[in-house]
Design a protein around this motif. Structure first.
Motif, PDB file in Angstrom:
ATOM      1  N   MET A 155      41.622  39.008  40.596  1.00 31.95           N
ATOM      2  CA  MET A 155      42.295  39.713  39.111  1.00 31.95           C
ATOM      3  C   MET A 155      41.835  41.088  39.097  1.00 31.95           C
ATOM      4  O   MET A 155      42.582  41.912  38.420  1.00 31.95           O
ATOM      5  N   ARG A 156      40.496  41.382  39.566  1.00 30.08           N
ATOM      6  CA  ARG A 156      40.142  42.677  39.459  1.00 30.08           C
ATOM      7  C   ARG A 156      40.973  43.614  39.907  1.00 30.08           C
ATOM      8  O   ARG A 156      41.445  44.852  39.668  1.00 30.08           O
ATOM      9  N   CYS A 157      41.500  43.183  41.170  1.00 25.45           N
ATOM     10  CA  CYS A 157      42.202  44.258  42.113  1.00 25.45           C
ATOM     11  C   CYS A 157      43.764  44.392  41.706  1.00 25.45           C
ATOM     12  O   CYS A 157      44.151  45.311  41.608  1.00 25.45           O
ATOM     13  N   GLY A 163      21.570  45.059  49.295  1.00 30.57           N
ATOM     14  CA  GLY A 163      21.168  44.686  50.679  1.00 30.57           C
ATOM     15  C   GLY A 163      22.427  44.697  51.385  1.00 30.57           C
ATOM     16  O   GLY A 163      23.139  45.636  51.473  1.00 30.57           O
ATOM     17  N   LYS A 164      22.742  43.612  52.188  1.00 32.09           N
ATOM     18  CA  LYS A 164      23.860  43.470  53.039  1.00 32.09           C
ATOM     19  C   LYS A 164      25.050  42.901  52.293  1.00 32.09           C
ATOM     20  O   LYS A 164      26.261  43.108  52.763  1.00 32.09           O
ATOM     21  N   THR A 165      25.114  42.812  51.181  1.00 30.77           N
ATOM     22  CA  THR A 165      26.186  42.380  50.396  1.00 30.77           C
ATOM     23  C   THR A 165      26.886  43.468  49.740  1.00 30.77           C
ATOM     24  O   THR A 165      26.164  44.383  49.107  1.00 30.77           O
ATOM     25  N   SER A 166      28.182  43.895  50.158  1.00 30.24           N
ATOM     26  CA  SER A 166      28.999  44.916  49.598  1.00 30.24           C
ATOM     27  C   SER A 166      30.289  44.340  48.730  1.00 30.24           C
ATOM     28  O   SER A 166      30.967  43.792  49.179  1.00 30.24           O
ATOM     29  N   ARG A 167      30.074  44.359  47.335  1.00 30.96           N
ATOM     30  CA  ARG A 167      31.053  43.806  46.443  1.00 30.96           C
ATOM     31  C   ARG A 167      31.187  44.873  45.365  1.00 30.96           C
ATOM     32  O   ARG A 167      30.256  45.656  44.815  1.00 30.96           O
ATOM     33  N   HIS A 168      32.128  44.479  44.369  1.00 33.06           N
ATOM     34  CA  HIS A 168      32.497  44.875  43.133  1.00 33.06           C
ATOM     35  C   HIS A 168      32.760  43.786  42.087  1.00 33.06           C
ATOM     36  O   HIS A 168      33.063  42.776  42.560  1.00 33.06           O
ATOM     37  N   ARG A 169      32.242  44.048  41.107  1.00 36.35           N
ATOM     38  CA  ARG A 169      32.527  43.107  39.911  1.00 36.35           C
ATOM     39  C   ARG A 169      33.411  43.691  38.975  1.00 36.35           C
ATOM     40  O   ARG A 169      33.886  44.919  38.732  1.00 36.35           O
ATOM     41  N   LEU A 170      33.853  42.525  37.846  1.00 39.90           N
ATOM     42  CA  LEU A 170      34.804  42.780  36.781  1.00 39.90           C
ATOM     43  C   LEU A 170      34.101  43.981  35.902  1.00 39.90           C
ATOM     44  O   LEU A 170      32.808  43.722  35.545  1.00 39.90           O
ATOM     45  N   ASN A 171      34.880  45.043  35.345  1.00 37.83           N
ATOM     46  CA  ASN A 171      34.221  45.675  34.216  1.00 37.83           C
ATOM     47  C   ASN A 171      34.310  45.033  32.890  1.00 37.83           C
ATOM     48  O   ASN A 171      35.286  44.543  32.529  1.00 37.83           O
ATOM     49  N   ARG A 172      33.200  45.018  32.171  1.00 34.69           N
ATOM     50  CA  ARG A 172      33.308  44.570  30.769  1.00 34.69           C
ATOM     51  C   ARG A 172      33.204  45.491  29.769  1.00 34.69           C
ATOM     52  O   ARG A 172      32.735  45.022  28.530  1.00 34.69           O
ATOM     53  N   GLY A 173      33.279  46.781  30.098  1.00 30.55           N
ATOM     54  CA  GLY A 173      33.587  47.775  29.171  1.00 30.55           C
ATOM     55  C   GLY A 173      34.960  48.091  28.877  1.00 30.55           C
ATOM     56  O   GLY A 173      35.694  47.309  28.993  1.00 30.55           O
ATOM     57  N   GLY A 174      35.023  49.417  28.321  1.00 29.28           N
ATOM     58  CA  GLY A 174      36.420  49.813  27.920  1.00 29.28           C
ATOM     59  C   GLY A 174      37.178  49.090  26.821  1.00 29.28           C
ATOM     60  O   GLY A 174      36.316  48.381  25.884  1.00 29.28           O
ATOM     61  N   HIS A 175      38.171  49.388  26.642  1.00 28.08           N
ATOM     62  CA  HIS A 175      38.881  48.900  25.528  1.00 28.08           C
ATOM     63  C   HIS A 175      39.557  47.369  25.729  1.00 28.08           C
ATOM     64  O   HIS A 175      40.222  47.184  26.484  1.00 28.08           O
ATOM     65  N   GLY A 207      39.072  34.930  51.451  1.00 28.52           N
ATOM     66  CA  GLY A 207      37.725  34.615  50.972  1.00 28.52           C
ATOM     67  C   GLY A 207      37.469  35.044  49.660  1.00 28.52           C
ATOM     68  O   GLY A 207      36.357  34.905  49.216  1.00 28.52           O
ATOM     69  N   LYS A 208      38.318  35.915  49.034  1.00 30.26           N
ATOM     70  CA  LYS A 208      38.283  36.532  47.739  1.00 30.26           C
ATOM     71  C   LYS A 208      38.114  35.431  46.756  1.00 30.26           C
ATOM     72  O   LYS A 208      39.024  34.618  46.610  1.00 30.26           O
ATOM     73  N   THR A 209      37.378  35.702  45.437  1.00 28.41           N
ATOM     74  CA  THR A 209      37.311  34.628  44.403  1.00 28.41           C
ATOM     75  C   THR A 209      38.561  34.997  43.319  1.00 28.41           C
ATOM     76  O   THR A 209      39.111  36.248  43.525  1.00 28.41           O
ATOM     77  N   LYS A 210      38.970  34.296  42.533  1.00 28.50           N
ATOM     78  CA  LYS A 210      39.838  34.450  41.533  1.00 28.50           C
ATOM     79  C   LYS A 210      39.635  35.708  40.521  1.00 28.50           C
ATOM     80  O   LYS A 210      40.297  36.481  40.270  1.00 28.50           O
ATOM     81  N   LYS A 211      38.222  35.809  40.356  1.00 29.92           N
ATOM     82  CA  LYS A 211      37.723  37.000  39.428  1.00 29.92           C
ATOM     83  C   LYS A 211      38.121  38.241  40.444  1.00 29.92           C
ATOM     84  O   LYS A 211      38.611  39.544  39.910  1.00 29.92           O
ATOM     85  N   GLU A 212      37.691  38.454  41.775  1.00 32.58           N
ATOM     86  CA  GLU A 212      37.854  39.555  42.628  1.00 32.58           C
ATOM     87  C   GLU A 212      39.410  39.983  42.449  1.00 32.58           C
ATOM     88  O   GLU A 212      39.796  40.776  42.600  1.00 32.58           O
TER      89      GLU A 212
END
Length: 357
Positions: A329-331, A278-290, A322-327
């Protein structure tokens, strides 16, 4: 790569401990042969001769091999040294097996079709250099570390139920003092529970001490090997030999197989995953990969977020936005991947692709 004007065959290989099953397809996907070989050098040579005989009639040959990091490692290395193009193929997912069934021939054919369609393109690790040495030493170190942790956890559990006169002396001690004190315990004879407790605690303390010495030796060997493989990597803030070894292992002895920063980020599970709605535009942590490499990135950033001034400044600014700690950390993981790519991948690229920013 096969010449574009010539037809080709693709050989898919389903690998196992004792035998490998291979299926050959022609350019249009028709099955033109299948064979089973023993999983040793003579069997690898047999597969190569069989594929080349088919290739004389159908065109150039390339191979799709399952399990290049386990049972297929020897075959992939043999074929690569013989000059053939080898592609690493992931195991079929459950949905494919549910539709088509499961046997070795079907799996080999599925591997060949994945290469023929272009779904599988990954170049396997060569496993013949310093990084392979690091991987083997890292296995020894990780298992010793795990056994050391189990030893002291068990020791402390024994103390909880030990006789009161022993428990009251040992329970207040810290880990180092506890191990030293337990190694000094003596018993006259197995005449009661306190003698058995002393015997058990001393055995566990000796085990912990031996494993601790072994782990320290592995750390010294890893430091030597990581400095040999990528001296600039361990010079970065917060990257010690343990984290450096995990990052080198995921890249392998042939880092030129990684095409870009984005590819390395995806390999380490550090690429952004869209999570917009919807109106929320965001990315999340990736739980795949090595996951081990991703854990190494996390450890490095934990150190930097506490002691590295530029990282502390960045975290403060993004938190105010306003970014969270997880966001955050992703960056930071993505920025860290950029540093690592420039050190251990970019120097090996003969014609490097543009960096992803």
């Amino acid at each position: 790569m096969p010449h574009p004007s010539r037809p080709r065959i693709v050989v898919g290989v389903d690998t196992h401990k004792q035998t490998h099953v291979a299926v050959a397809l022609n350019q249009v996907g028709a099955v033109i042969g299948e064979t089973t070989i023993p999983a040793h050098r003579a069997g690898y040579a047999q597969l190569q001769r069989w594929a080349c005989e088919l290739g004389e009639h159908e065109g150039e040959v390339e191979f799709g091999v399952e399990g290049c990091g386990s049972y297929g490692a020897g075959l992939a290395s043999f074929l690569r040294r013989a000059g053939h193009r080898v592609v690493e193929v992931n195991r079929p997912d459950r949905s494919v097996r549910h539709r088509r069934g499961k046997d070795d021939t079907i799996d080999a054919e599925t591997a060949a079709r994945a290469v023929l369609s272009g779904a599988a393109t990954a170049v396997p690790k060569t496993g013949d250099g310093t990084v392979e040495m690091i991987r083997q030493v890292k296995i020894a170190k990780d298992t010793a570390t795990k056994a050391r942790s189990q030893a002291i956890i068990t020791l402390k559990t024994i103390i909880v139920n030990a006789p009161a006169e022993l428990r009251e002396i040992l329970e207040p001690l810290g880990d180092k003092a506890l191990i030293e004190e337990c190694r000094k315990l003596r018993y006259e004879s197995m005449s009661g529970p306190i003698d058995a407790a002393c015997y058990t605690l001393r055995a566990l303390a000796d085990r912990y001490h031996a494993l601790d010495q072994e782990t320290r030796l592995h750390d010294r060997v890893l430091a030597t090997l990581t400095n040999r493989a990528a001296p600039a990597l361990t010079s970065l803030f917060g990257i010690a030999e343990d984290s450096a070894s995990e990052l080198l292992i995921v890249v392998g002895d042939n880092p030129d197989r990684i095409n870009s920063e984005a590819a390395l980020a995806k390999l380490c599970g550090a690429c952004p995953i869209p999570a917009s709605s919807g109106k929320t535009s965001r990315h999340r942590l990736n739980r795949g990969g090595h996951r081990q490499a991703n854990a190494a990135l996390h450890r490095i950033l934990v150190v930097r977020m506490r002691f590295h001034e530029p990282t502390i400044t960045y975290v403060t600014r993004r938190t105010a936005e306003g970014k969270t700690k997880k966001e955050i950390m992703r960056c930071l993981k993505r920025f860290l991947i950029r540093e690592i790519y420039q050190i251990i991948v970019a120097p090996h690229k003969t014609n490097p692709l543009p960096s992803t920013t």
